[in-house]
Design a protein around this motif. Structure first.
Motif, PDB file in Angstrom:
ATOM      1  N   VAL A  13       7.800  15.247  -1.548  1.00 43.27           N
ATOM      2  CA  VAL A  13       8.322  14.141  -2.348  1.00 43.27           C
ATOM      3  C   VAL A  13       7.478  12.911  -2.046  1.00 43.27           C
ATOM      4  O   VAL A  13       7.382  12.487  -0.894  1.00 43.27           O
ATOM      5  CB  VAL A  13       9.795  13.838  -2.013  1.00 43.27           C
ATOM      6  N   LEU A  14       6.869  12.351  -3.079  1.00 42.66           N
ATOM      7  CA  LEU A  14       6.106  11.120  -2.914  1.00 42.66           C
ATOM      8  C   LEU A  14       6.790   9.998  -3.680  1.00 42.66           C
ATOM      9  O   LEU A  14       7.111  10.142  -4.861  1.00 42.66           O
ATOM     10  CB  LEU A  14       4.675  11.284  -3.432  1.00 42.66           C
ATOM     11  N   HIS A  15       7.012   8.870  -2.998  1.00 39.82           N
ATOM     12  CA  HIS A  15       7.483   7.656  -3.648  1.00 39.82           C
ATOM     13  C   HIS A  15       6.240   6.827  -3.925  1.00 39.82           C
ATOM     14  O   HIS A  15       5.607   6.303  -2.996  1.00 39.82           O
ATOM     15  CB  HIS A  15       8.445   6.888  -2.739  1.00 39.82           C
ATOM     16  N   VAL A  16       5.866   6.739  -5.175  1.00 43.30           N
ATOM     17  CA  VAL A  16       4.596   6.117  -5.555  1.00 43.30           C
ATOM     18  C   VAL A  16       4.849   4.681  -5.989  1.00 43.30           C
ATOM     19  O   VAL A  16       5.561   4.420  -6.961  1.00 43.30           O
ATOM     20  CB  VAL A  16       3.927   6.913  -6.686  1.00 43.30           C
ATOM     21  N   THR A  17       4.265   3.744  -5.254  1.00 43.61           N
ATOM     22  CA  THR A  17       4.489   2.328  -5.532  1.00 43.61           C
ATOM     23  C   THR A  17       3.395   1.499  -4.881  1.00 43.61           C
ATOM     24  O   THR A  17       2.811   1.907  -3.874  1.00 43.61           O
ATOM     25  CB  THR A  17       5.863   1.877  -5.004  1.00 43.61           C
ATOM     26  N   THR A  18       3.112   0.354  -5.466  1.00 46.02           N
ATOM     27  CA  THR A  18       2.133  -0.555  -4.865  1.00 46.02           C
ATOM     28  C   THR A  18       2.707  -1.252  -3.640  1.00 46.02           C
ATOM     29  O   THR A  18       1.974  -1.789  -2.820  1.00 46.02           O
ATOM     30  CB  THR A  18       1.681  -1.609  -5.882  1.00 46.02           C
ATOM     31  N   VAL A  19       4.048  -1.252  -3.527  1.00 46.43           N
ATOM     32  CA  VAL A  19       4.718  -1.829  -2.367  1.00 46.43           C
ATOM     33  C   VAL A  19       5.022  -0.704  -1.391  1.00 46.43           C
ATOM     34  O   VAL A  19       5.918   0.095  -1.623  1.00 46.43           O
ATOM     35  CB  VAL A  19       6.029  -2.534  -2.771  1.00 46.43           C
TER      36      VAL A  19
ATOM     37  N   SER B 208      14.204  19.218   7.861  1.00 42.03           N
ATOM     38  CA  SER B 208      13.987  19.584   6.466  1.00 42.03           C
ATOM     39  C   SER B 208      12.605  20.214   6.293  1.00 42.03           C
ATOM     40  O   SER B 208      11.645  19.814   6.953  1.00 42.03           O
ATOM     41  CB  SER B 208      14.103  18.334   5.571  1.00 42.03           C
ATOM     42  N   ALA B 209      12.528  21.179   5.406  1.00 44.73           N
ATOM     43  CA  ALA B 209      11.241  21.791   5.079  1.00 44.73           C
ATOM     44  C   ALA B 209      10.457  20.937   4.096  1.00 44.73           C
ATOM     45  O   ALA B 209       9.297  21.227   3.795  1.00 44.73           O
ATOM     46  CB  ALA B 209      11.460  23.186   4.496  1.00 44.73           C
ATOM     47  N   THR B 210      11.074  19.874   3.598  1.00 45.49           N
ATOM     48  CA  THR B 210      10.426  18.979   2.639  1.00 45.49           C
ATOM     49  C   THR B 210       9.706  17.854   3.371  1.00 45.49           C
ATOM     50  O   THR B 210      10.233  17.295   4.335  1.00 45.49           O
ATOM     51  CB  THR B 210      11.467  18.381   1.685  1.00 45.49           C
ATOM     52  N   PHE B 211       8.496  17.533   2.904  1.00 45.12           N
ATOM     53  CA  PHE B 211       7.775  16.375   3.426  1.00 45.12           C
ATOM     54  C   PHE B 211       7.935  15.238   2.429  1.00 45.12           C
ATOM     55  O   PHE B 211       7.686  15.395   1.234  1.00 45.12           O
ATOM     56  CB  PHE B 211       6.298  16.689   3.629  1.00 45.12           C
ATOM     57  N   GLU B 212       8.338  14.079   2.934  1.00 48.75           N
ATOM     58  CA  GLU B 212       8.599  12.912   2.084  1.00 48.75           C
ATOM     59  C   GLU B 212       7.799  11.725   2.594  1.00 48.75           C
ATOM     60  O   GLU B 212       7.713  11.500   3.806  1.00 48.75           O
ATOM     61  CB  GLU B 212      10.090  12.591   2.111  1.00 48.75           C
ATOM     62  N   ALA B 213       7.200  10.970   1.679  1.00 50.85           N
ATOM     63  CA  ALA B 213       6.361   9.844   2.096  1.00 50.85           C
ATOM     64  C   ALA B 213       6.153   8.877   0.935  1.00 50.85           C
ATOM     65  O   ALA B 213       6.408   9.207  -0.231  1.00 50.85           O
ATOM     66  CB  ALA B 213       5.009  10.346   2.592  1.00 50.85           C
ATOM     67  N   TYR B 214       5.673   7.679   1.291  1.00 49.33           N
ATOM     68  CA  TYR B 214       5.244   6.694   0.291  1.00 49.33           C
ATOM     69  C   TYR B 214       3.729   6.767   0.133  1.00 49.33           C
ATOM     70  O   TYR B 214       3.007   7.027   1.104  1.00 49.33           O
ATOM     71  CB  TYR B 214       5.643   5.277   0.724  1.00 49.33           C
ATOM     72  N   ALA B 215       3.286   6.522  -1.098  1.00 45.58           N
ATOM     73  CA  ALA B 215       1.849   6.504  -1.386  1.00 45.58           C
ATOM     74  C   ALA B 215       1.581   5.465  -2.463  1.00 45.58           C
ATOM     75  O   ALA B 215       2.438   5.203  -3.314  1.00 45.58           O
ATOM     76  CB  ALA B 215       1.378   7.875  -1.868  1.00 45.58           C
ATOM     77  N   VAL B 216       0.384   4.863  -2.415  1.00 47.36           N
ATOM     78  CA  VAL B 216      -0.002   3.931  -3.472  1.00 47.36           C
ATOM     79  C   VAL B 216      -0.573   4.728  -4.642  1.00 47.36           C
ATOM     80  O   VAL B 216      -1.133   5.817  -4.443  1.00 47.36           O
ATOM     81  CB  VAL B 216      -1.015   2.886  -2.966  1.00 47.36           C
ATOM     82  N   PRO B 217      -0.440   4.229  -5.876  1.00 48.31           N
ATOM     83  CA  PRO B 217      -0.866   4.995  -7.049  1.00 48.31           C
ATOM     84  C   PRO B 217      -2.323   5.452  -7.000  1.00 48.31           C
ATOM     85  O   PRO B 217      -2.640   6.574  -7.428  1.00 48.31           O
ATOM     86  CB  PRO B 217      -0.636   4.014  -8.205  1.00 48.31           C
ATOM     87  N   SER B 218      -3.218   4.615  -6.468  1.00 46.37           N
ATOM     88  CA  SER B 218      -4.644   4.963  -6.475  1.00 46.37           C
ATOM     89  C   SER B 218      -4.975   6.156  -5.586  1.00 46.37           C
ATOM     90  O   SER B 218      -6.012   6.803  -5.763  1.00 46.37           O
ATOM     91  CB  SER B 218      -5.482   3.756  -6.041  1.00 46.37           C
ATOM     92  N   ASP B 219      -4.089   6.473  -4.625  1.00 44.91           N
ATOM     93  CA  ASP B 219      -4.346   7.591  -3.715  1.00 44.91           C
ATOM     94  C   ASP B 219      -3.806   8.921  -4.219  1.00 44.91           C
ATOM     95  O   ASP B 219      -4.196   9.983  -3.712  1.00 44.91           O
ATOM     96  CB  ASP B 219      -3.731   7.317  -2.334  1.00 44.91           C
ATOM     97  N   VAL B 220      -2.918   8.895  -5.192  1.00 41.89           N
ATOM     98  CA  VAL B 220      -2.255  10.126  -5.604  1.00 41.89           C
ATOM     99  C   VAL B 220      -3.223  11.161  -6.180  1.00 41.89           C
ATOM    100  O   VAL B 220      -3.168  12.344  -5.806  1.00 41.89           O
ATOM    101  CB  VAL B 220      -1.112   9.830  -6.588  1.00 41.89           C
ATOM    102  N   PRO B 221      -4.159  10.786  -7.085  1.00 42.31           N
ATOM    103  CA  PRO B 221      -5.072  11.811  -7.613  1.00 42.31           C
ATOM    104  C   PRO B 221      -5.876  12.529  -6.535  1.00 42.31           C
ATOM    105  O   PRO B 221      -6.040  13.754  -6.585  1.00 42.31           O
ATOM    106  CB  PRO B 221      -5.982  11.011  -8.557  1.00 42.31           C
TER     107      PRO B 221
END
Length: 223
Positions: free
Chosen positions: A175-181, A143-156
């Motif tokens: 695609v970022l899945h933003v969650t503390t978990v 896929s040409a899409t990059f997908e990952a998890y990130a914590v909310p404080s890192d997104v900005p």
């Protein structure tokens, strides 16, 4: 197969044309522009059908993923019994990917972005991100899409460092899945859930395969 218009898609989905337009706009129904009209691949309609079940709360969604992976969740005994019922329903479902899409919709905030192609490699190597879904090695999906998890404080800071531009499903390549978990993205339940959320036939087929390869009880299985 010929593409179909909004009105025919609405008839096949038993919803209004306006609702079809809304789902195209929010990215839950894949479509392409042909002149001034939207065109839809009818093969994608079953994957875009309305959710078959209500989403679980974030806490219960993560607990269900633990149950599926064979990990004892930190929930009450009555909730544990309920989660086992969900797990049994998933393992017996004809289309488990559809259930995962429904149940896990609230597990994390889904954020879509567009980034310059030259920055994708650096983004993949960023320690603040944990690759998942189509970007996981065991997805076996190119896929040409990059997908990952990130914590909310890192997104900005990620947005600033890579000039991430908000995008919809059709135009985004991040695609970022933003969650503390931040989960173990190598665990099959997390991978299957992330893939199911893409709505594509390849991703849903791989999600269903992961569920069916997993023996009841959630033991790890070979890809």
């Amino acid at each position: 197969m010929a593409l179909i218009g909004v009105r025919e898609a609405a008839e096949r989905l038993a919803i209004s044309p306006r609702r079809v337009q809304q789902r195209i706009e929010d990215g839950t129904l894949p479509a392409v522009r042909v002149g001034s009209q939207w065109a839809i691949d009818p093969a994608r309609l079953p994957l875009a059908a309305p959710r078959s079940s209500r989403p679980l709360s974030p806490r219960m969604a993560w607990a269900l993923l633990d149950v599926l992976a064979g990990v004892e969740p930190t929930v009450a005994s009555t909730e544990r019994a309920r989660l086992r019922t969900y797990a049994e329903r998933l393992w017996s479902a004809d289309d488990p990917a559809a259930l995962l899409r429904a149940w896990m919709a609230r597990r994390a905030e889904r954020a879509e972005f567009r980034v310059a192609a030259g920055d994708l490699a650096d983004l993949r190597d960023d320690a603040r991100l944990r690759p998942s879904g189509v970007s996981a090695e065991t997805s076996f999906i190119v896929s040409a899409t990059f997908e990952a998890y990130a914590v909310p404080s890192d997104v900005p800071s990620l947005v600033d460092d890579y000039f991430l531009v908000p995008a919809d499903r059709q135009d985004g390549n991040v695609v970022l899945h933003v969650t503390t978990v931040v989960p173990d993205t190598t665990a099959w339940p997390v991978l299957a859930t992330d893939l199911a959320e893409h709505l594509g036939s390849r991703e849903s087929a791989r999600a269903n395969e992961l569920v069916r390869l997993a023996p009841s009880g959630g033991q790890e299985v070979s890809p």
